[in-house]
Write a protein that holds these residues in place. Structure first.
Motif, short mmCIF file in Angstrom:
data_model
loop_
_atom_site.label_atom_id
_atom_site.label_comp_id
_atom_site.label_asym_id
_atom_site.label_seq_id
_atom_site.Cartn_x
_atom_site.Cartn_y
_atom_site.Cartn_z
N GLY A 1 0.73 -1.19 -0.06
CA GLY A 1 -0.09 0.04 -0.02
C GLY A 1 0.88 1.17 -0.07
O GLY A 1 0.40 2.35 -0.49
N GLY A 2 2.10 1.25 0.55
CA GLY A 2 2.86 2.35 0.29
C GLY A 2 3.70 2.45 -0.82
O GLY A 2 4.77 3.42 -1.23
N ILE A 3 3.98 1.49 -1.75
CA ILE A 3 4.53 1.23 -2.87
C ILE A 3 3.79 1.75 -4.12
O ILE A 3 4.15 2.59 -5.14
N PHE A 4 2.36 1.29 -4.18
CA PHE A 4 1.36 1.69 -5.25
C PHE A 4 0.32 2.48 -4.70
O PHE A 4 -0.20 2.41 -3.57
N PRO A 5 -0.01 3.35 -5.60
CA PRO A 5 -1.10 4.27 -5.29
C PRO A 5 -2.58 3.56 -5.16
O PRO A 5 -2.58 2.33 -6.02
N PRO A 6 -3.35 3.81 -4.49
CA PRO A 6 -4.89 3.37 -4.64
C PRO A 6 -5.24 3.31 -5.97
O PRO A 6 -5.17 4.30 -7.10
N GLY A 7 -6.14 1.96 -6.26
CA GLY A 7 -6.74 1.91 -7.47
C GLY A 7 -5.78 1.56 -8.52
O GLY A 7 -5.91 1.77 -9.71
N SER A 8 -4.55 1.04 -8.35
CA SER A 8 -3.39 0.76 -9.27
C SER A 8 -3.77 -0.37 -10.22
O SER A 8 -3.37 -0.50 -11.26
N PHE A 9 -4.57 -1.49 -9.73
CA PHE A 9 -4.82 -2.81 -10.61
C PHE A 9 -6.31 -2.98 -10.66
O PHE A 9 -7.22 -2.64 -10.20
N ASP A 10 -6.24 -3.64 -11.85
CA ASP A 10 -7.52 -4.19 -12.38
C ASP A 10 -8.03 -5.48 -11.79
O ASP A 10 -9.13 -5.76 -11.59
N ARG A 11 -6.83 -6.17 -11.36
CA ARG A 11 -7.06 -7.46 -10.88
C ARG A 11 -5.99 -7.95 -9.85
O ARG A 11 -5.03 -7.48 -10.21
N ILE A 12 -6.42 -8.71 -8.66
CA ILE A 12 -5.24 -8.75 -7.73
C ILE A 12 -5.72 -10.31 -7.37
O ILE A 12 -6.77 -10.82 -7.15
N ILE A 13 -4.34 -11.16 -7.32
CA ILE A 13 -4.62 -12.28 -6.77
C ILE A 13 -3.98 -12.55 -5.41
O ILE A 13 -2.84 -12.04 -4.92
N MET A 14 -4.88 -13.24 -4.36
CA MET A 14 -4.41 -13.49 -2.90
C MET A 14 -4.36 -14.77 -2.70
O MET A 14 -5.20 -15.33 -1.89
#
Length: 304
Positions: free
Chosen positions: A222-235
């Motif tokens: 969360g400190g590396i990328f700004p909010p809303g940076s990605f279309d899809r996230i794998i967890m």
């Protein structure tokens, strides 16, 4: 005893995928032992397949069943510390070079397991092929499961071209590499340096140009990328994914998708927790059985 049979000749690294396909089509002759030469594998078949040849095969001893196992490239992992069974399993397929027994579950921050070599080569390293993608694996250094192969294909089929993807717990890269063909960019993160090193190797091996490895604690993303940076996230960190939900929602754009993997005993166990966030449609499905009391599940979450 020896027996003449029709067979197909394939490259060794195509052996396991071909064997599975023959089983699905009812064409594998399991009464005979496949054999190999320096580069090729000869698999006996029951049907008249175009291009099949005729070879002499050794008949199997089917008096004792083979141990249950997971096959990852040339390594078979069995559920019991059974050296006799391990030897029979090693002899059953020429593609298997090592049989391992896991001494316990995945542990530690780096998600690793300890293994005992029961038969074959004294190694935890192998070369694994999945739907045309090749992976260098070291099971003692970084967790990997071949049982998610169909799950990776399921997600790839859902994607649109040009997506920005974050794999929060990438390991050696199976999701990142499989899904990269639909992406403009993939950020593949892991906290385990050995996993990221293998990820680099696998990116080069598969000639991927749009995957950027990240060595970091996922809590820092969360400190590396700004909010809303990605279309899809794998967890895919099923034992601890719930600790990172808030970060995933912060980084996924409105309208984007989060694939949240967890271990649970009953369907819907995570619905209340996920309901605290701005969710649209949530779909839940069982990925695989994990233990007698738990299953590996995925929630596909549309962010709003």
């Amino acid at each position: 005893m020896a027996k003449e049979s029709r067979c197909i000749k394939i490259l060794k690294n195509e052996g396991e995928m071909t064997r599975r396909k023959l089983i699905e089509e009812g064409l594998l002759d399991n009464s005979l032992k496949p054999f190999s030469d320096e580069c090729h594998l000869y698999i006996p078949v029951t049907g008249d397949i175009p291009g099949a040849a005729t070879e002499i095969f050794e008949e199997r001893d089917i008096s004792a069943p083979l141990p249950r196992h997971e096959l990852i490239g040339g390594i078979a992992i069995i559920q019991d510390c059974d050296r006799d069974g391990a030897r029979r399993l090693l002899d059953s397929r020429p593609v298997i070079h090592t049989v391992l027994y896991s001494e316990g579950p995945v542990t530690g921050e780096y998600r690793t397991k300890d293994y005992i070599v029961l038969a074959g080569k004294n190694t935890t390293k192998t070369d694994y092929t999945e739907y045309g993608q090749r992976f260098l694996i070291d099971l003692s250094a970084a967790y990997f499961s071949a049982r998610l192969a169909n799950e990776r294909q399921r997600i790839a089929a859902m994607m649109k071209d040009g997506e920005r993807l974050l794999d929060m717990f990438a390991g050696v890269g199976p999701f990142a590499i499989t899904l990269s063909g639909k992406c403009s960019v993939v950020y593949a993160n892991d906290i385990n340096p050995a996993a990221v090193s293998l990820l680099y190797d696998n990116i080069r091996l598969n000639k991927k140009k749009n995957i950027l490895p990240v060595l970091a604690d996922a809590r820092c993303l969360g400190g590396i990328f700004p909010p809303g940076s990605f279309d899809r996230i794998i967890m895919n960190l099923p034992m601890k994914s719930s600790e990172f939900i808030d970060i995933a929602f912060r980084l996924c754009r409105p309208g984007g998708m989060i694939h949240f993997y967890t271990l649970q005993s009953e369907p819907g166990e995570m619905e209340e927790e996920l309901g605290k966030y701005e969710c649209g449609k949530i779909s839940e499905r069982v990925v695989r059985s994990y233990s007698p009391s738990q299953h590996h599940a995925v929630y596909d979450i549309r962010v709003i």
